[in-house]
Design an enzyme around this catalytic site. Structure first.
Site, short mmCIF file in Angstrom:
data_model
loop_
_atom_site.label_atom_id
_atom_site.label_comp_id
_atom_site.label_asym_id
_atom_site.label_seq_id
_atom_site.Cartn_x
_atom_site.Cartn_y
_atom_site.Cartn_z
N GLY A 4 0.82 -1.21 0.00
CA GLY A 4 0.00 0.00 0.00
C GLY A 4 0.85 1.25 0.00
O GLY A 4 2.05 1.21 0.30
N GLN A 18 2.59 10.28 1.63
CA GLN A 18 3.95 9.72 1.61
C GLN A 18 4.77 10.30 0.46
O GLN A 18 6.00 10.17 0.45
CB GLN A 18 3.92 8.19 1.49
CG GLN A 18 3.47 7.50 2.76
CD GLN A 18 3.51 6.00 2.62
OE1 GLN A 18 2.59 5.40 2.08
NE2 GLN A 18 4.59 5.38 3.08
N CYS A 35 7.40 0.26 6.64
CA CYS A 35 6.82 1.39 5.91
C CYS A 35 7.85 1.97 4.96
O CYS A 35 9.03 2.07 5.30
CB CYS A 35 6.39 2.45 6.92
SG CYS A 35 5.58 3.87 6.19
N LEU A 36 7.40 2.35 3.77
CA LEU A 36 8.30 2.97 2.80
C LEU A 36 8.93 4.25 3.37
O LEU A 36 10.03 4.62 2.98
CB LEU A 36 7.53 3.33 1.52
CG LEU A 36 6.95 2.14 0.73
CD1 LEU A 36 6.07 2.66 -0.40
CD2 LEU A 36 8.06 1.27 0.18
N HIS A 82 -3.05 0.90 8.41
CA HIS A 82 -1.73 1.52 8.32
C HIS A 82 -1.77 2.70 7.34
O HIS A 82 -1.27 3.79 7.64
CB HIS A 82 -0.72 0.45 7.86
CG HIS A 82 0.67 0.95 7.60
ND1 HIS A 82 1.76 0.56 8.34
CD2 HIS A 82 1.16 1.80 6.66
CE1 HIS A 82 2.84 1.16 7.89
NE2 HIS A 82 2.51 1.90 6.85
N GLU A 83 -2.40 2.49 6.18
CA GLU A 83 -2.44 3.56 5.16
C GLU A 83 -3.32 4.73 5.62
O GLU A 83 -2.98 5.89 5.41
CB GLU A 83 -2.93 3.02 3.83
CG GLU A 83 -2.08 1.91 3.21
CD GLU A 83 -0.60 2.24 3.14
OE1 GLU A 83 -0.25 3.43 3.07
OE2 GLU A 83 0.21 1.30 3.19
N HIS A 108 -1.68 7.28 7.74
CA HIS A 108 -0.88 8.30 7.03
C HIS A 108 -1.73 9.55 6.74
O HIS A 108 -1.24 10.67 6.78
CB HIS A 108 -0.37 7.75 5.70
CG HIS A 108 0.84 6.87 5.83
ND1 HIS A 108 2.04 7.33 6.34
CD2 HIS A 108 1.06 5.58 5.49
CE1 HIS A 108 2.93 6.34 6.31
NE2 HIS A 108 2.36 5.27 5.82
#
Lengths: 167, 173
Positions: free
Chosen positions: A47, A52, A96-97, A138-139, A142
């Site tokens: 995702g 981000q 996470c990215l 999680h997304e 953000h």
């Protein structure tokens, strides 16, 4: 199409609350295409959320369909997503990215009901469980300026938490 | 000289150990890396990567007053390799049973026999004085399947130790 730069902790833009999408236009669709290209270009992320890449709008892309034995809704573009129901909780490991080279344990709801629009503004509702439910939580964090590192627990803490009974 | 020293420290637990030591290390010009600090029994234990240009002798000398005042025991090892060497576990093994000597060796010998690399192990003794229970949680990496490990560990079940193997799913988002 373009691969966008991914913001990394401690970039303050990751802590901002994103704005709802109001125009479902070509610019939105072009951005979503770039966001997807960015997700696919990096390490295997299931995702990605618009903030981000420094784009503070409530847009998330999610796709857990490549994982074996994982209930899922395929490739999803979620605009203005909102969790309307939570159930159960479990600890699971996340990365996470925006936080390279770190994974940690996070408690998430195991079942959720989600309302969201697609890239054309059509509304849908999804029942999600397990890994997909974890990924979407999680997304969505953000979009509210939260990273999983804000929620990391130790397994010990979790163990003790379960033993606390309210009297 | 290696860039890092692994500092090991043990002593009776009390408030302020971490603050005092890390302040001394900072004033010496050291950088801190990965660490594990935890209270075990009544002791506080630290394993801490200390970086910078300071030698082990310099670090020891700087910490000696604090270590003596707080009644701690300190050990330093130069270590090679730096940060960002994380291995991500793919399997978790949970063990629980009536406490007896040999549980850890029994479980980990079987795991080692299958190439299981233990990345993290924590254990507690719970229950009451008369009937203590041993609880252990291992996370690690193994190239073999969960089913193979389960099969290998199954004989322990017959000896009163419950062993559960589960995947560690890492969600990258």
């Amino acid at each position: 199409m373009a691969i966008l730069d991914i913001l990394k902790l401690p970039d303050p833009r990751l802590k901002e609350v994103s704005e709802p999408v109001v125009s479902f236009d070509d610019a939105l669709r072009a951005f979503i295409a770039d966001l997807e290209e960015t997700r696919l270009a990096g390490p295997a992320a299931v995702g990605i959320a618009a903030p981000q890449v420094g784009h503070p709008q409530r847009i998330v892309i999610l796709d857990v369909s490549s994982r074996p034995k994982t209930p899922n809704h395929g490739h999803l573009v979620l605009v203005n997503p909102e969790i309307v129901h939570w159930e159960g909780y479990a600890t699971g490991r996340e990365g996470c990215l925006s936080v390279p080279d770190y994974t940690g344990n996070v408690i998430r709801a195991t079942h959720i009901r989600l309302k969201a629009q697609d890239a054309d503004g059509r509304e849908s509702e999804f029942e999600m469980e397990g890994f997909e439910a974890r990924a979407v939580q999680h997304e969505l964090d953000h979009l509210d300026g939260l990273l999983f590192v804000d929620r990391v627990v130790s397994r010990r803490t979790d163990l003790y938490r379960r033993k606390v009974y309210k009297t | 000289m290696s860039d890092w020293n692994m500092l090991t420290l043990v002593g009776a637990d009390r408030p302020g150990i971490v603050a005092r030591l890390t302040r001394e290390l900072y004033q010496l010009g050291c950088n801190l890396g990965e660490a594990s600090m935890i209270r075990l029994g009544g002791s506080f234990t630290i394993m801490l990567m200390v970086g910078g240009d300071r030698s082990a002798d310099e670090i020891r000398a700087a910490l000696t007053p604090a270590v003596q005042e707080m009644g701690l025991r300190l050990h330093l090892d130069p270590v090679h390799g730096g940060l960002h060497q994380h291995l991500v576990p793919n399997l978790q093994v949970r063990v629980a049973g009536a406490d007896r000597a040999g549980i850890v060796a029994d479980v980990t010998e079987i795991l080692a026999g299958h190439g299981f690399n233990v990345l993290e192990l924590e254990s507690d003794v719970a229950g009451d004085q008369e009937r203590p229970i041993y609880i252990m949680n291992i996370q690690g990496y193994c190239g073999e399947t969960l089913e193979v490990l389960e099969g290998a560990l199954a004989p322990l079940g017959e000896r009163g130790v419950s062993v559960d193997v589960s995947p560690v799913d890492v969600m990258i988002g």
